[in-house]
Design a protein around this motif. Structure first.
Motif, short mmCIF file in Angstrom:
data_model
loop_
_atom_site.label_atom_id
_atom_site.label_comp_id
_atom_site.label_asym_id
_atom_site.label_seq_id
_atom_site.Cartn_x
_atom_site.Cartn_y
_atom_site.Cartn_z
N HIS A 162 35.55 -7.99 -4.72
CA HIS A 162 36.20 -9.03 -3.91
C HIS A 162 36.95 -10.01 -4.81
N ALA A 171 32.54 -16.98 -2.74
CA ALA A 171 32.20 -15.56 -2.64
C ALA A 171 30.69 -15.37 -2.66
N LEU A 172 30.00 -16.12 -3.51
CA LEU A 172 28.55 -16.02 -3.58
C LEU A 172 27.89 -16.59 -2.32
N GLU A 192 27.95 -14.61 1.16
CA GLU A 192 27.10 -13.44 1.31
C GLU A 192 25.65 -13.82 1.63
N VAL A 223 29.67 -8.61 -5.45
CA VAL A 223 30.85 -9.42 -5.14
C VAL A 223 31.98 -9.24 -6.16
#
Length: 417
Positions: free
Chosen positions: A64, A117-118, A121, A61
């Protein structure tokens, strides 16, 4: 009714989500329990240093988040009493800025964007919100995790990523973190158009306080303020408007732009939070892991923010833990066990070895960071004339180098080479 889970992670913070995503990348499912009804995004932003970018790249990540945040090119320390520079380090210019693992990379990342973001996913259903852990008990090779709503989870592996007041850390025998006598206020100012701040981490020392600013992107500037409130000053903590005025009065000789950042921040950001840390020697004789239970993040290494490594270390924890735990669980899948009883015993031993390996890797790193953060914070906010002289003359000029040294670390990839 009991629900059986291979890996239960308590806490959907930085370390919990990183561990879950690392395991997911390895093909291992986990369940993350979060006591809140949504992701906790308090804290506004945090410095992500070189070591943490390596961890973010390991779980896929990093790029991003890079696209959403500016690179910080250096750190500057100023004395607010005499309005002069007392320390400066440019990350890409000085030969000292190149670490043994390569060039340094620093950005100030919004906590909300990092957690999203974590979480984005992870497979749907990985995070279970409104799930507060109230107790833990053993049942053979399993741990029974009791939730406030009456649910009982039967876990092969239990990972505590539940912060400074960790239920799992308490179960392992860790003592509660202690109050340093210092508190911190943090906020983020959003500008309608692009701000005029240089991409620098600015730290201001003097008047018994420490403050600083660092831009996140074109329109957002993160700021912080730490102090040691007297019993009389602690009364301000219940009044955000008075707390804001007190903070502005203690900033000293800073630029109008810095004052404007604080003035333009909403009052709801002015909350003074006590700074706590864990005694580092507990890590040397305490149980980072015990059987199939371990801790990570603030549950493992509660530290003051003075070297900007709390969140970074949590990202490291997640990668190392996913790697060590993944090796154990994947190895177990490949083995042929004769009967169910033998399988449970062998699996338990493999997980235990994996978590012991994780604990061994993180023990000294955590000890070093907790100790360094406490000492740096003590020196930076010292009041005495002798300490102030030593700080301004000798310590501050080398502090920037110390920040880079602690960030010059590589937690490795998800898979062992």
């Amino acid at each position: 009714m009991q629900q059986v889970e291979d890996v239960v992670i308590v806490g959907a913070g930085i370390s919990g989500l990183t561990t879950a995503l690392g395991l997911h990348r390895l093909g291992i499912r986990s369940l993350v329990l979060e006591s809140f009804d949504t992701l906790r995004i308090t804290g506004f932003a945090l410095g992500i240093w070189t070591n943490a970018w390596r961890a973010l790249d390991a779980i896929g990540v990093g790029d991003h988040l890079r696209q959403q945040h500016h690179t910080v090119v250096g750190v500057e320390f100023r004395n607010v009493v005499f309005s002069r520079i007392s320390g400066l380090q440019m990350f890409k210019v000085s030969y000292k800025a190149k670490g043994k693992h390569g060039d340094h990379e620093v950005r100030c990342v919004k906590r909300k964007l990092l957690l999203e973001a974590l979480a984005s996913e992870l497979p749907s259903g990985t995070i279970r919100f409104s799930s507060k852990v109230v107790s833990i008990e053993e049942s053979g090779y399993f741990k029974l995790v009791h939730l406030a709503d009456g649910t009982i989870l039967k876990a092969k592996v239990l990972v505590g990523c539940d912060g400074v007041n960790s239920v799992v850390a308490k179960w392992l025998g860790f003592k509660p973190p202690v109050f340093t006598g210092r508190s911190a206020i943090r906020g983020c100012a959003e500008f309608k158009s692009s701000h005029e701040f240089d991409p620098m981490l600015m730290q201001y020392l003097g008047n018994g306080v420490r403050s600083g600013t660092v831009p996140c992107d074109d329109k957002n500037v993160y700021w912080f303020f730490s102090w040691s409130p007297s019993s009389q000053e602690k009364e301000l903590e219940g009044n955000p408007a008075q707390l804001k005025q007190y903070m502005l009065s203690k900033l000293g000789k800073v630029s109008d732009e810095v004052r404007a950042v604080v003035e333009n921040t909403n009052l709801d950001a002015f909350i003074s939070s006590p700074l706590r840390y864990g005694h580092p020697w507990e890590l040397l004789w305490g149980n980072i892991s015990k059987g199939t239970v371990c801790v990570a993040g603030d549950a493992l290494h509660p530290m003051t923010p003075d070297i900007a490594q709390g969140g970074c270390a949590a990202l490291e924890d997640g990668v190392v833990l996913a790697r060590c735990l993944g090796e154990a669980l994947l190895k177990n899948r490949r083995q042929e066990i004769r009967n169910e009883g033998e399988q449970g015993k062998e699996e338990y031993k493999m997980i235990e070895r994996g978590l012991n390996k994780y604990a061994s890797e993180r023990k000294w790193r955590s000890f070093d960071l907790i100790s360094a953060a406490y000492v740096v914070g003590f020196i930076q906010e010292a009041h005495g004339k002798i300490m102030t002289f030593l700080r301004n003359k000798f310590f501050t000029p080398i502090l920037a180098g110390l920040l880079l040294k602690k960030a010059d670390y590589d937690c490795g990839k998800l898979r062992s080479s």
